[in-house]
Design an enzyme around this catalytic site. Structure first.
Site, PDB file in Angstrom:
ATOM      1  N   LYS A 150     -41.184  26.621  15.132  1.00  0.00           N
ATOM      2  CA  LYS A 150     -40.021  27.247  15.874  1.00  0.00           C
ATOM      3  C   LYS A 150     -40.582  28.321  16.888  1.00  0.00           C
ATOM      4  CE  LYS A 150     -36.305  26.107  12.625  1.00  0.00           C
ATOM      5  NZ  LYS A 150     -35.200  26.610  11.615  1.00  0.00           N
ATOM      6  N   LYS A 253     -36.947  15.744  12.654  1.00  0.00           N
ATOM      7  CA  LYS A 253     -36.069  16.007  11.276  1.00  0.00           C
ATOM      8  C   LYS A 253     -34.602  16.071  11.912  1.00  0.00           C
ATOM      9  CE  LYS A 253     -35.274  19.824   9.145  1.00  0.00           C
ATOM     10  NZ  LYS A 253     -33.779  19.992   8.921  1.00  0.00           N
ATOM     11  N   LYS A 256     -29.091  20.631  11.438  1.00  0.00           N
ATOM     12  CA  LYS A 256     -27.930  21.412  11.759  1.00  0.00           C
ATOM     13  C   LYS A 256     -28.265  21.978  13.176  1.00  0.00           C
ATOM     14  CE  LYS A 256     -27.493  23.440   7.629  1.00  0.00           C
ATOM     15  NZ  LYS A 256     -28.388  24.452   7.426  1.00  0.00           N
TER      16      LYS A 256
HETATM   17  P1  ATP Z   1     -31.578  24.466  10.156  1.00  0.00           P
HETATM   18  O1  ATP Z   1     -31.916  23.452  11.397  1.00  0.00           O
HETATM   19  O2  ATP Z   1     -30.770  25.548  10.602  1.00  0.00           O
HETATM   20  O3  ATP Z   1     -32.678  24.903   9.570  1.00  0.00           O
HETATM   21  P2  ATP Z   1     -31.123  22.178   8.494  1.00  0.00           P
HETATM   22  O4  ATP Z   1     -30.606  21.089   8.761  1.00  0.00           O
HETATM   23  O5  ATP Z   1     -32.750  22.182   8.173  1.00  0.00           O
HETATM   24  O6  ATP Z   1     -30.734  23.513   9.248  1.00  0.00           O
HETATM   25  P3  ATP Z   1     -31.060  23.873   5.901  1.00  0.00           P
HETATM   26  O7  ATP Z   1     -30.110  24.752   5.479  1.00  0.00           O
HETATM   27  O8  ATP Z   1     -32.380  24.655   6.465  1.00  0.00           O
HETATM   28  O9  ATP Z   1     -30.600  22.678   7.014  1.00  0.00           O
HETATM   29  O10 ATP Z   1     -31.550  22.987   4.722  1.00  0.00           O
HETATM   30  C1  ATP Z   1     -30.874  22.717   3.658  1.00  0.00           C
HETATM   31  C2  ATP Z   1     -31.521  21.798   2.667  1.00  0.00           C
HETATM   32  O11 ATP Z   1     -31.273  20.541   3.329  1.00  0.00           O
HETATM   33  C3  ATP Z   1     -32.748  22.093   2.140  1.00  0.00           C
HETATM   34  O12 ATP Z   1     -32.904  21.579   0.922  1.00  0.00           O
HETATM   35  C4  ATP Z   1     -33.647  21.061   3.204  1.00  0.00           C
HETATM   36  O13 ATP Z   1     -34.806  20.840   2.700  1.00  0.00           O
HETATM   37  C5  ATP Z   1     -32.509  19.852   3.339  1.00  0.00           C
HETATM   38  N1  ATP Z   1     -32.759  19.285   4.547  1.00  0.00           N
HETATM   39  C6  ATP Z   1     -32.520  19.521   5.590  1.00  0.00           C
HETATM   40  N2  ATP Z   1     -32.703  18.708   6.707  1.00  0.00           N
HETATM   41  C7  ATP Z   1     -33.146  17.584   5.939  1.00  0.00           C
HETATM   42  C8  ATP Z   1     -33.290  16.176   6.426  1.00  0.00           C
HETATM   43  N3  ATP Z   1     -33.445  15.769   7.670  1.00  0.00           N
HETATM   44  N4  ATP Z   1     -33.735  15.147   5.447  1.00  0.00           N
HETATM   45  C9  ATP Z   1     -33.590  15.586   4.193  1.00  0.00           C
HETATM   46  N5  ATP Z   1     -33.086  16.950   3.726  1.00  0.00           N
HETATM   47  C10 ATP Z   1     -33.116  17.709   4.544  1.00  0.00           C
HETATM   48 MG    MG Z   2     -33.918  23.796   7.894  1.00  0.00          MG
END
Ligand code: ATP
Ligand code: MG
Length: 390
Positions: A150, A253, A256
């Site tokens: 990031k 990955k 969100k």
């Molecule tokens: P951001 O992009 O804001 O970081 P994010 O999609 O990574 O959002 P988080 O809120 O950071 O979501 O993570 C919430 C949970 O979801 C964590 O346990 C993270 O490891 C899991 N997670 C996030 N993205 C994935 C993915 N693509 N596959 C499996 N688990 C995920």
């Molecule tokens: Mg995340």
């Protein structure tokens, strides 16, 4: 001299980059069961209110949260303070926070038996994070892959100090409750290793005070006895979908915060949107292979097959056996049907939750009060251990 005796001699050094491994050698390779035996089992995890929950969050995290609540005491948090690390101003942070809490409930988390709350409601998270900022070393933070991703390139001057310190706040989230087990996706593995390093350094640096104040538990790290206040958390990463990848780029990955909505399947997408996104998902001209070797260099095929298998909890050999030789034109409709069938009940339940915000707010308030009572106990002890005057 044993490893931890060496570590004790090194209390509070300003360490050059790379020394972390020398300070606590072996700590992360210790059989967790031995270390953890004395601490009471408690599950903790969180999700940031940074956007729409997606299939990766569900398969990698929330589905595990739901399964774990059957046999464990669980605390599930909406980590709203983390949402400020990458982006300070949010248009509707309250709405996003409620949406994550609603998704927890709709997915089957029981907020009465367990605790569901938002992080900023419990001041101990920020207080303990400050202490951990002083326990952790800058080099540990700078080595985190997520930070490097990031903050890399032209972003280096632009990212907040909070983004660098993010893992320290995450360690505080977990250790504020002295939680022992943390269900997360694969992307959080490194942050959990760092949580263990922070716990370990705190336990060693304050070993004498922990004993003097009458807190803590005798554990062994390697062959050395340590009087530990914080447990060595166990990450619960395994599962059929520890890392779901973007539908637009199989090397990234699913997130969100990805600007492209087509990159992810949201929990709130209707059947038509899911269908459109999967039909548009990036693929290659070949069909699906029947052997793992056939997936080499084909991240999109690997990812879509992996999602197809993860929903009903199948292993890779299982899905390769079932799908081997299928063209994407045949496979994609099957995947659409499966994704819709898993998400439809959750979406329906989220829609059934009362439209007024007071229902979710009441759940979060009740959870926040119960979380705060537990957190305050830890913080009183931590203040005593450090030597803050009461
Ligand atoms: P951001 O992009 O804001 O970081 P994010 O999609 O990574 O959002 P988080 O809120 O950071 O979501 O993570 C919430 C949970 O979801 C964590 O346990 C993270 O490891 C899991 N997670 C996030 N993205 C994935 C993915 N693509 N596959 C499996 N688990 C995920
Ligand atoms: Mg995340």
């Amino acid at each position: 001299m044993g490893e931890c005796a060496a570590a004790r001699e090194n209390v509070n050094p300003i360490l050059p980059t790379g020394v972390r491994e020398i300070i606590f050698p072996g700590a992360l390779h210790q059989p967790i069961e031995d270390i953890m035996a004395e601490f009471q089992k408690l599950v903790f995890s969180g999700v940031q209110p940074t956007g729409n929950l997606h299939l990766g969050n569900y398969l990698g995290a929330i589905r595990k949260f739901v399964a774990l609540q059957k046999d464990n005491d669980c605390i599930y948090c909406v980590v709203d303070e983390h949402a400020l690390t990458a982006q300070l101003v949010h248009e509707d942070l309250r709405g996003q926070t409620r949406a994550i809490a609603a998704a927890y409930i709709a997915s089957g988390i029981d907020p009465k038996k367990h605790i569901v709350f938002n992080q900023s409601a419990v001041a101990g998270h920020a207080e303990l994070a400050w202490i951990f900022n002083c326990v952790a070393r800058i080099g540990w933070m700078e080595r985190m892959t997520q930070f490097k991703d990031k903050a890399g390139g032209k972003n280096a001057e632009q990212v907040s100090l909070g983004l660098l310190a993010y893992p320290s706040l995450m360690a505080a989230d977990i250790l504020l409750y002295r939680a022992t087990h943390v269900p997360v996706g694969d992307d959080q593995k490194q942050h959990l290793e760092l949580t263990r390093d922070i716990a370990q350094k705190f336990n060693i640096d304050f070993s004498a005070n922990i004993r003097k104040e009458g807190y803590g538990i005798d554990i062994k790290v390697g062959d050395e006895p340590v009087h530990a206040y914080f447990p060595m958390v166990e990450p619960l990463i395994d599962g059929p979908a520890p890392r779901v990848m973007s539908l637009r780029d199989g090397t990234k990955k699913m997130s969100k915060s990805d600007p492209s909505d087509l990159s992810r399947i949201n929990l709130m997408d209707d059947a038509e949107t899911i269908s459109k996104k999967i039909r548009k998902a990036k693929t290659d001209p070949d069909g699906l292979p029947s052997e793992p070797e056939g997936l080499k260099g084909r991240p999109e095929a690997d990812n879509l097959g992996g999602i197809y298998a993860a929903v009903p909890d199948k292993t890779q050999p299982d899905w390769l056996g079932e799908l081997g030789g299928a063209q994407f034109s045949v496979f994609k409709p099957a995947l659409i049907e499966l994704a819709v069938s898993v998400l439809a009940p959750i979406t329906e339940e989220m829609r059934r939750l009362p439209g007024d915000t007071s229902h979710i707010d009441a759940i979060l308030r009740d959870g926040g009060e119960r979380a705060n009572a537990r957190a305050e106990k830890t913080m009183k002890e931590v203040r005593d251990i450090i030597g803050f005057l009461r």
